[in-house]
Write an enzyme that holds these catalytic residues in place. Sequence first.
Site, PDB file in Angstrom:
ATOM      1  N   GLU A 121      18.543 137.243  63.970  1.00  0.00           N
ATOM      2  CA  GLU A 121      18.146 138.001  65.359  1.00  0.00           C
ATOM      3  C   GLU A 121      16.990 138.630  65.009  1.00  0.00           C
ATOM      4  O   GLU A 121      16.507 139.022  64.245  1.00  0.00           O
ATOM      5  CB  GLU A 121      19.359 138.965  65.385  1.00  0.00           C
ATOM      6  CG  GLU A 121      19.370 139.911  66.525  1.00  0.00           C
ATOM      7  CD  GLU A 121      20.570 140.910  66.690  1.00  0.00           C
ATOM      8  OE1 GLU A 121      20.372 141.885  67.373  1.00  0.00           O
ATOM      9  OE2 GLU A 121      21.470 140.687  66.084  1.00  0.00           O
ATOM     10  N   ASP A 166      28.727 143.404  61.509  1.00  0.00           N
ATOM     11  CA  ASP A 166      27.847 142.584  61.069  1.00  0.00           C
ATOM     12  C   ASP A 166      28.042 141.340  61.035  1.00  0.00           C
ATOM     13  O   ASP A 166      26.984 140.628  61.332  1.00  0.00           O
ATOM     14  CB  ASP A 166      27.222 143.234  59.937  1.00  0.00           C
ATOM     15  CG  ASP A 166      26.915 144.745  60.173  1.00  0.00           C
ATOM     16  OD1 ASP A 166      25.752 145.074  60.820  1.00  0.00           O
ATOM     17  OD2 ASP A 166      27.469 145.541  59.362  1.00  0.00           O
ATOM     18  N   ASP A 182      22.379 138.342  60.525  1.00  0.00           N
ATOM     19  CA  ASP A 182      22.104 139.817  61.350  1.00  0.00           C
ATOM     20  C   ASP A 182      21.511 140.755  60.456  1.00  0.00           C
ATOM     21  O   ASP A 182      22.183 141.364  59.651  1.00  0.00           O
ATOM     22  CB  ASP A 182      23.171 140.208  61.758  1.00  0.00           C
ATOM     23  CG  ASP A 182      23.231 141.446  62.731  1.00  0.00           C
ATOM     24  OD1 ASP A 182      22.138 141.704  63.408  1.00  0.00           O
ATOM     25  OD2 ASP A 182      24.225 142.341  62.344  1.00  0.00           O
TER      26      ASP A 182
END
EC number: 3.1.21.10
Length: 173
Positions: free
Chosen positions: A69, A141, A8
Amino acid sequence: MTRILGIDPGSQRTGVGVIDVDEYGCSHHVYHAPLVLLGQSSFAGRLKQLLLGLSAVIEEYSPKEVAIEKVFMSKNADSALKLGQARGVAISAVVLRDLPVHEYAARQIKLAVVGRGGADKQQIQHMVGVMLNLQGRLQSDAADALAVAITHAHVSATAQRLGVSTKQAWSRK
């Protein structure tokens, strides 16, 4: 077993999560942590810290595949550019080791993990904890990184069953 690294990306904190997927398609937690990049005085220093941190995770856990992502559009152009640069560094750390990179939009990840594309952070944290049998509240996160890895595990399993690519497995066509 297939080992998947989920990333991420962020310019202040980048979440990393590693899972193993067994022959039955079950995901097992291996590692998760946020890479905190705020200790550097310059943005270039943060990017260097990100590169070194991801390289260390890849070296230690030896993933076979990586899921990251995608960047979403932000109202703040400067933030979006910094996020894009951090994402580029993350992808570079992966491709330098000849690992395949799979990209997923935030809505796809939320849909795969929670069942709703508009899920909030707490719902993702909860479902990741349930799916990986983790105790306690996950750091946001790191939970997002594990969610990216879980999403790829599910999409990859579907693609394999259908005999198509992961992009085709997600497509509605």
